[in-house]
Design a protein around this motif. Structure first.
Motif, PDB file in Angstrom:
ATOM      1  N   ARG A  29      34.324  61.331  50.207  1.00 46.36           N
ATOM      2  CA  ARG A  29      35.528  60.567  50.542  1.00 46.36           C
ATOM      3  C   ARG A  29      35.123  59.202  51.086  1.00 46.36           C
ATOM      4  O   ARG A  29      35.710  58.168  50.731  1.00 46.36           O
ATOM      5  CB  ARG A  29      36.349  61.334  51.568  1.00 46.36           C
ATOM      6  N   GLY A  33      35.578  55.551  49.408  1.00 46.72           N
ATOM      7  CA  GLY A  33      36.127  54.439  50.183  1.00 46.72           C
ATOM      8  C   GLY A  33      35.259  53.205  50.082  1.00 46.72           C
ATOM      9  O   GLY A  33      35.761  52.077  49.971  1.00 46.72           O
ATOM     10  N   LEU A  64      32.163  51.138  57.038  1.00 49.28           N
ATOM     11  CA  LEU A  64      31.767  52.444  56.496  1.00 49.28           C
ATOM     12  C   LEU A  64      30.248  52.626  56.539  1.00 49.28           C
ATOM     13  O   LEU A  64      29.751  53.728  56.783  1.00 49.28           O
ATOM     14  CB  LEU A  64      32.272  52.583  55.062  1.00 49.28           C
TER      15      LEU A  64
END
Length: 532
Positions: A29, A33, A64
């Motif tokens: 995930r 992203g 991130l």
């Protein structure tokens, strides 16, 4: 009866960058992203044109990477971020290379793994002022190193460099006159790094360092622009950029360009520039086509730079910029740096199948061997040397710099982009001439068959434009720069990316030494001391 304590598992102190933490659930995930975050900076490029966004567009991806559970995972997220950037920035290549684009994205995206690892190592919590300062130097250096690496001609070339987002802002392009587009990219990456630190830092010291650095970097471009004298003026010339529009038949395209040029008779034009591939005749062996161009040069009083895409006497096809006067062909420049897949297929015996599933080159073009300035003259007979480059060559800073150092008064780019109409490619392409102008202090023009045709002064300011929905001639008066005028970038060349390579190599060496020490400590069974 004594109570036994519950067994406890030993906790090993893991040095920064070691991958001891387990993969978190749903790690894909976060990687997805990162892939999506890679698309965000592309909105700052033409045609979306949200240049302001470039200064914060990297932050989602950097965040991130910063919050990854390990250095390895941060590198993977950097890779996915890079792949997302390439896929979005160059989506218009699908007609040319088809399934090759995802492969290209994966290969070039891998270069951004270094950015991910660097961000994680330097900006992990708890962030100190020292590491914040290091990050503000090292992260932009690694970013510029990745751009410089993928700019190698054998890998394709420098398209969609971060600094190109600022092409409409001459004050920011003051940086380009000092260090080329590389310095603009470094500034944008540094501001994004500073914003990330300001948003995620817990203590005031690193946040203060970041805020001060952001203000300083943002001020550098306008300050250089204000302090630098405008390129010394030395007269002006009038240039006409001929744009026939989408005309599929080669002969009809040639005739359309001729009709537009004939309409310039009576106007004080010094030079007429046709687009790339405006002629498919070898002007050395086709007297009819050459006679047409000779007559046009005579009636308009202006020499013509035609774009020739023809099979030559040796049986090979090449793309040439041909300077024609009333007396015939004066000189020609043959394109040196060809477009991978568009004009040749690398390793054709292995990758030639791509031509069967896309519009990739069915036959390799023959490259030229060297660059030289075309010895044009203005309508009064005075010297007007031009650096004529073809299409994709506008992406290469070193070629424009060579032209300026060799005495070019005007940078002339011939383009087609007909394959990429109704995409972002034509706008991206035209923006490069503005950056080359700012880097070299020379006015630059681009004549495109189907648009965008545009002209810029020696500071990168737009003077004329003919969009993809237009046809005809864009006539513009260009202020000339004195022949002896050279910008800092003209003089020092690619010092910025070379400096970035040194910083990146030093950081990589330090990280590798720390990793080796940590392995020794782990094997000895002693707890390691976290790095500061």
């Amino acid at each position: 009866m004594s109570r036994r304590s519950a067994p406890t598992s030993p906790v090993l102190s893991t040095p920064v960058g070691e991958e001891r933490e387990p993969h978190p659930p749903h790690r894909y995930r976060a990687r997805t992203g990162a892939l999506a975050a890679g698309a965000v900076p592309v909105l700052a490029f033409p045609a979306p044109g949200q240049a302001w966004l470039a200064w914060i567009a990297l932050v989602p991806g950097l965040l991130l990477m910063q919050r990854a559970p390990s250095g390895r995972e941060a590198a993977v997220r950097g890779w996915w971020f890079g792949a997302g950037f390439i896929l979005t920035a160059m989506y218009w290549l699908v007609p040319s290379i088809g399934p090759g684009l995802p492969v290209l994205a994966v290969l070039f995206g891998a270069l951004q793994a270094g950015v991910g690892y660097t961000v994680h190592r330097l900006l992990r919590p708890q962030l100190t002022a020292r590491r914040a300062l290091l990050a503000l130097l090292v992260v932009p250096a690694v970013w510029v190193t990745t751009e410089y690496a993928r700019s190698w001609p054998a890998l394709g070339g420098p398209w969609a460099l971060l600094g190109a987002t600022q092409w409409q802002h001459p004050a920011i392009l003051g940086l380009a006159s000092a260090g080329g587009i590389w310095l603009v990219s470094a500034a944008v990456a540094a501001v994004n790094t500073g914003v990330l630190i300001a948003l995620t830092g817990v203590h005031w010291r690193p946040r203060a360092v970041a805020a001060g650095s952001v203000v300083l970097v943002l001020a550098c471009g306008p300050l250089l622009f204000a302090l630098r004298e405008a390129p010394a003026g030395d007269g002006a010339v009038t240039v006409a950029l001929v744009q026939p529009g989408i005309v599929e038949d080669p002969q009809a395209r040639f005739e359309a360009s001729a009709r537009i040029t004939a309409g310039l008779v009576g106007q004080p034009v010094d030079l007429v520039v046709w687009g790339e591939s405006s002629s498919t005749a070898d002007l050395d062996r086709d007297p009819a086509a050459l006679d047409t161009l000779r007559r046009l040069a005579a009636t308009t009083g202006a020499e013509v730079v035609a774009g020739e895409d023809a099979r030559k006497a040796d049986g090979r096809i090449s793309k040439d910029a041909v300077l024609v006067s009333p007396t015939g062909v004066v000189d020609r420049y043959r394109k040196i740096r060809l477009v991978p897949f568009g004009e040749y297929i690398p390793l054709r015996p292995v990758l030639g199948w791509i031509a069967g599933v896309s519009r990739a080159a069915g036959e390799n073009r023959a490259p030229g061997t060297s660059f030289h300035v075309l010895p044009a003259t203005d309508r009064s007979g005075g010297p007007l040397p031009v650096g004529a480059l073809i299409c994709f060559e506008s992406a290469f800073p070193d070629m424009a710099r060579t032209a300026a150092r060799d005495g070019a008064r005007v940078l002339v780019y011939q383009s087609s982009t007909s394959t990429f109409q109704r995409t972002w490619a034509p706008e991206q392409h035209a923006s490069l001439a503005a950056i080359r102008a700012a880097e070299t202090g020379r006015p630059a023009v681009q004549a495109s068959l189907t648009g965008v045709s545009a002209a810029f002064d020696g500071q990168g300011r737009e003077l004329a434009r003919l969009g993809t929905d237009g046809t005809g001639a864009a006539t513009v008066r260009l202020p000339l720069t004195a022949p002896e005028t050279l910008t800092w970038y003209d003089r020092i060349g690619d010092v910025v990316p070379l400096g970035a390579l040194v910083v990146t190599a030093g950081a990589a060496g330090t990280a590798a030494a720390g990793w080796r020490r940590s392995r020794v400590v782990r094997r000895s069974g002693q707890p390691s001391v976290p790095a500061v």
